[in-house]
Scaffold this active site. Structure first.
Site, PDB file in Angstrom:
ATOM      1  N   LYS A 252      -1.427 -14.017  19.618  1.00 44.28           N
ATOM      2  CA  LYS A 252      -2.193 -15.331  19.324  1.00 44.28           C
ATOM      3  C   LYS A 252      -1.241 -16.422  18.887  1.00 44.28           C
ATOM      4  CE  LYS A 252      -6.610 -16.676  17.779  1.00 44.28           C
ATOM      5  NZ  LYS A 252      -7.766 -16.528  16.944  1.00 44.28           N
TER       6      LYS A 252
ATOM      7  N   ASN B  51       0.858  -1.325  -0.093  1.00 40.90           N
ATOM      8  CA  ASN B  51      -0.119   0.078   0.064  1.00 40.90           C
ATOM      9  C   ASN B  51       0.849   1.228  -0.138  1.00 40.90           C
ATOM     10  OD1 ASN B  51      -2.611   1.637   0.247  1.00 40.90           O
ATOM     11  ND2 ASN B  51      -3.178  -0.054   1.670  1.00 40.90           N
TER      12      ASN B  51
ATOM     13  N   HIS C  49      23.456   1.495  10.700  1.00 40.40           N
ATOM     14  CA  HIS C  49      24.582   1.995  10.632  1.00 40.40           C
ATOM     15  C   HIS C  49      25.464   1.883  11.628  1.00 40.40           C
ATOM     16  CE1 HIS C  49      23.197   5.326   7.696  1.00 40.40           C
ATOM     17  NE2 HIS C  49      21.872   5.429   8.737  1.00 40.40           N
TER      18      HIS C  49
ATOM     19  N   THR D 195      11.345  -7.215  16.014  1.00 41.13           N
ATOM     20  CA  THR D 195      12.913  -7.161  16.065  1.00 41.13           C
ATOM     21  C   THR D 195      13.450  -8.451  15.982  1.00 41.13           C
ATOM     22  OG1 THR D 195      12.372  -7.401  18.434  1.00 41.13           O
ATOM     23  CG2 THR D 195      12.774  -5.238  17.630  1.00 41.13           C
TER      24      THR D 195
END
Length: 207
Positions: free
Chosen positions: A202, A104, A134, A184
């Site tokens: 869930k 989108n 970085h 992450t």
């Protein structure tokens, strides 16, 4: 958009003296997860070739012209896949998108180490898939040092609006990521996750 600042030669911890030409194969280093300089000429050449094509795509050409421009950028995408402009990326040619997948508006795909998107994937507006970091060390950052790890989005994944996926993450088949989440670490297949950092909401979203 262009990287125009050039650092002076400097001694960088654990690296040789760096200049824009210091690394003879920055693409190989970038794709293999090793440190490289974003100022390397070969990377700058790819970016400079990409930006006019990306600008044309984002200015709202027809769907057919848009697909052609994306392929000129080097994106490998199925004919049935669709990306809504605007799109933001650094290289383009390290992105692969499968059948019937939809991205989108206003998404960021920083594809330094490669982004693989499977079939029937839905990516909401303002999502960010970030494969690059970085350097932590200040002197290395000043010299343009980065590392990158690939992102893989498997088949039938749904990323809600504003999701951020960080370097090295694989999101398993059929998983759902709630809007605004920061992913992450890897997400198991058919789980629903959400939050910052994303956690399991869930364990099996098929139930």
């Amino acid at each position: 958009m262009s990287y125009v600042l050039r650092p002076k030669f400097r001694k960088v911890r654990n690296h040789r003296l760096l200049s824009p030409n210091a690394m003879t194969n920055a693409i190989t280093l970038m794709q293999s997860g090793q440190p490289y300089s974003l100022f390397a000429d070969e990377l700058e050449q790819i970016r400079q070739r990409l930006y006019p094509l990306l600008k044309a795509f984002n200015q709202g050409v027809s769907c057919n012209d848009g697909q052609q421009l994306l392929r000129q950028m080097g994106l490998q995408m199925a004919d049935s896949a669709m990306i809504q402009p605007p799109l933001f990326t650094c290289y383009g040619q390290f992105i692969r998108i499968g059948e019937r997948s939809f991205i989108n508006w206003d998404c960021v795909l920083l594809d330094h180490a490669g982004i693989t998107i499977g079939d029937y994937v839905l990516i909401g507006p303002k999502c960010q898939l970030i494969t690059v970091n970085h350097a932590n060390d200040m002197a290395e950052r000043q010299a343009g040092m980065e590392t990158a790890k690939p992102i893989v989005i498997e088949d039938n994944v749904w990323l809600g609006a504003g999701v951020i996926v960080l370097p090295g993450v694989t999101i398993g088949k059929g998983a759902i990521v709630a809007a605004g989440s920061v992913v992450t670490k890897d997400v198991a297949a058919f789980t629903t996750v959400g939050g910052n950092p994303a956690r399991v909401l869930k364990a099996d979203n098929r139930a």
